[in-house]
Design a protein around this motif. Structure first.
Motif, short mmCIF file in Angstrom:
data_model
loop_
_atom_site.label_atom_id
_atom_site.label_comp_id
_atom_site.label_asym_id
_atom_site.label_seq_id
_atom_site.Cartn_x
_atom_site.Cartn_y
_atom_site.Cartn_z
N ASN A 1 0.83 -1.21 0.00
CA ASN A 1 0.00 0.00 0.00
C ASN A 1 0.87 1.26 0.00
OD1 ASN A 1 -2.75 1.24 0.28
ND2 ASN A 1 -1.84 2.01 2.18
N ASP A 2 1.97 1.24 0.75
CA ASP A 2 2.87 2.39 0.77
C ASP A 2 3.51 2.63 -0.61
OD1 ASP A 2 2.36 2.73 3.43
OD2 ASP A 2 4.19 1.74 4.14
N LEU A 3 3.64 1.58 -1.40
CA LEU A 3 4.29 1.69 -2.71
C LEU A 3 3.29 1.71 -3.88
CD1 LEU A 3 7.25 -0.80 -2.10
CD2 LEU A 3 7.49 1.65 -2.57
N LYS A 4 2.02 1.88 -3.57
CA LYS A 4 1.00 1.78 -4.64
C LYS A 4 1.20 2.82 -5.74
CE LYS A 4 -2.41 4.59 -2.15
NZ LYS A 4 -3.78 4.62 -1.58
N ASP A 5 1.61 4.04 -5.35
CA ASP A 5 1.84 5.07 -6.38
C ASP A 5 3.01 4.70 -7.28
OD1 ASP A 5 -0.26 6.58 -5.40
OD2 ASP A 5 1.02 7.80 -4.09
N TYR A 6 4.03 4.08 -6.71
CA TYR A 6 5.19 3.66 -7.50
C TYR A 6 4.81 2.51 -8.43
CZ TYR A 6 10.24 3.22 -8.30
OH TYR A 6 11.49 3.22 -8.87
N PHE A 7 3.97 1.60 -7.94
CA PHE A 7 3.47 0.52 -8.79
C PHE A 7 2.73 1.09 -10.00
CE2 PHE A 7 3.84 -2.45 -5.11
CZ PHE A 7 4.42 -3.51 -5.77
N ILE A 8 1.87 2.07 -9.73
CA ILE A 8 1.05 2.66 -10.81
C ILE A 8 1.94 3.41 -11.80
CG2 ILE A 8 -0.74 4.35 -11.32
CD1 ILE A 8 -1.99 3.63 -8.58
N ALA A 9 2.89 4.19 -11.26
CA ALA A 9 3.76 4.98 -12.14
C ALA A 9 4.59 4.09 -13.06
CB ALA A 9 4.67 5.88 -11.30
N LYS A 10 5.04 2.94 -12.56
CA LYS A 10 5.87 2.02 -13.35
C LYS A 10 5.04 0.99 -14.13
CE LYS A 10 10.19 3.15 -12.32
NZ LYS A 10 11.27 3.40 -13.32
N GLU A 11 3.69 1.05 -13.94
CA GLU A 11 2.79 0.11 -14.62
C GLU A 11 3.15 -1.35 -14.31
OE1 GLU A 11 2.85 1.08 -18.76
OE2 GLU A 11 1.80 2.98 -18.48
N ILE A 12 3.45 -1.57 -13.05
CA ILE A 12 3.76 -2.92 -12.56
C ILE A 12 2.76 -3.26 -11.45
CG2 ILE A 12 5.50 -4.32 -11.38
CD1 ILE A 12 7.65 -2.65 -12.72
N PHE A 13 2.35 -4.51 -11.40
CA PHE A 13 1.28 -4.89 -10.48
C PHE A 13 1.74 -6.02 -9.56
CE2 PHE A 13 -0.37 -3.44 -14.54
CZ PHE A 13 -1.15 -2.37 -14.15
N PRO A 14 1.40 -5.92 -8.26
CA PRO A 14 1.81 -6.96 -7.31
C PRO A 14 0.83 -8.14 -7.32
CG PRO A 14 0.70 -5.19 -6.16
CD PRO A 14 0.73 -4.78 -7.61
N LYS A 15 1.36 -9.33 -7.18
CA LYS A 15 0.57 -10.55 -7.03
C LYS A 15 1.02 -11.22 -5.73
CE LYS A 15 -0.31 -11.45 -11.95
NZ LYS A 15 -0.18 -12.44 -13.05
#
Length: 326
Positions: free
Chosen positions: A192-206
């Protein structure tokens, strides 16, 4: 020179007695040539007496020097008696005082540096927070410049947090608090703390973690480790790919898809300030993050490994010694 003569005064006296006084005594009693063996006997007897006396006088010193177990008491000679022993013991005391004085000075300098770094890092976080609040208040404005400023603020915040974490690890052992914690809940916080970074890099956690997975560790420091590892996985991951977070057989595995880490860099990426070829190319790596990961996991006694094959990099943490037994 004075100390030399004072240390050898007994030898000088023995020499005078043996080679000046004894021949005169024997000559006054009878001819020396007829009692030469007697003279040798007396000289040898006196020399033996001198050796025995010297041995018992310095017996404690010899035992002190032959002791292989060193303690702080070894900085002083045990009950020095001879002149040379007393002089040497005094020199050791002076050396100890000088060493302790310099050590105290260095510790004071180190504490001062840590305080200054901590102070400036906290001071820099305040204006960064203000800038981020201004950007958020203009969320309706989709200006590319604002987005760039926001991304750069995030980088600065991340680097400052790394700096503060590095400063705090100097007293890591005293700060540890081992407790039972839910690995999945902790992972949710990190993602959750890194959600903006995930979105910016277009990478998704599983995330594939069991709700009942309980481990014993330090919550704060383990979160720092997971945050750093997943942040690196995002940074070097391929766009539109995923990061798989799997817990199986008491081992947490974090996989990302991207360039394969060269084999000759695997053992060096945990060294302080080592950024690798890609880190130097991108210019975003600081060479601090994985060093902190290694330092923290070592103190927490969680073994870890890093593998990179065929464009898949896997960071594994072994919790087999920290899992709550059913």
């Amino acid at each position: 020179m004075k100390l030399f003569f004072r240390d050898h005064i007994s030898v000088i006296i023995l020499y005078c007695v043996s080679f000046l006084l004894l021949p005169w005594i024997i000559q006054s009693l009878d001819d020396l040539s007829s009692h030469y063996l007697y003279f040798i006997f007396l000289v040898s007897f006196l020399f033996t007496i001198w050796l025995i006396g010297r041995y018992y006088r310095r017996k404690k010193l010899y035992a002190h020097l032959q002791n292989n177990t060193l303690t702080s008491d070894d900085l002083h000679l045990y009950e020095p008696q001879a002149m040379i022993e007393q002089a040497y013991s005094q020199k050791l005391r002076q050396m100890q005082y000088l060493y302790l004085t310099q050590q105290q000075h260095l510790e004071e300098q180190e504490n001062e540096k840590q305080l200054v770094l901590s102070h400036f890092a906290h001071q820099m976080k305040t204006p960064l927070s203000v800038i981020q609040l201004i950007i958020q208040s203009n969320a309706n404005n989709q200006s590319e410049h604002l987005q760039t400023i926001n991304q750069e603020c995030d980088k600065l915040t991340f680097t400052l947090n790394q700096l503060l974490t590095y400063e705090r690890t100097s007293n890591l052992v005293a700060d540890l608090k081992i407790e039972a914690l839910s690995l999945k809940e902790l992972m949710k916080e990190v993602v959750n703390d890194l959600k903006d970074y995930f979105i910016a890099k277009e990478i998704f956690p599983k995330v594939t973690l069991n709700e009942n997975t309980i481990i014993y560790s330090d919550r704060k420091w383990l979160k720092v480790v997971l945050y750093q590892v997943i942040n690196n996985a995002i940074k070097y991951g391929e766009p539109e790919s995923s990061i798989q977070i799997i817990y199986d057989e008491a081992t947490l595995r974090i996989k990302n898809y991207g360039d394969t880490i060269p084999e000759n860099e695997i053992s060096r990426v945990f060294d302080l300030f080592y950024t690798g070829v890609k880190g130097r190319t991108s210019g975003e790596a600081t060479g601090i993050g994985l060093y902190l990961v290694k330092k923290i996991l070592t103190e927490l006694e969680h073994p870890f490994t890093l593998q990179s094959l065929e464009c898949v990099s896997t960071f594994s943490i072994d919790f087999s010694n920290s899992v709550k037994k059913s």
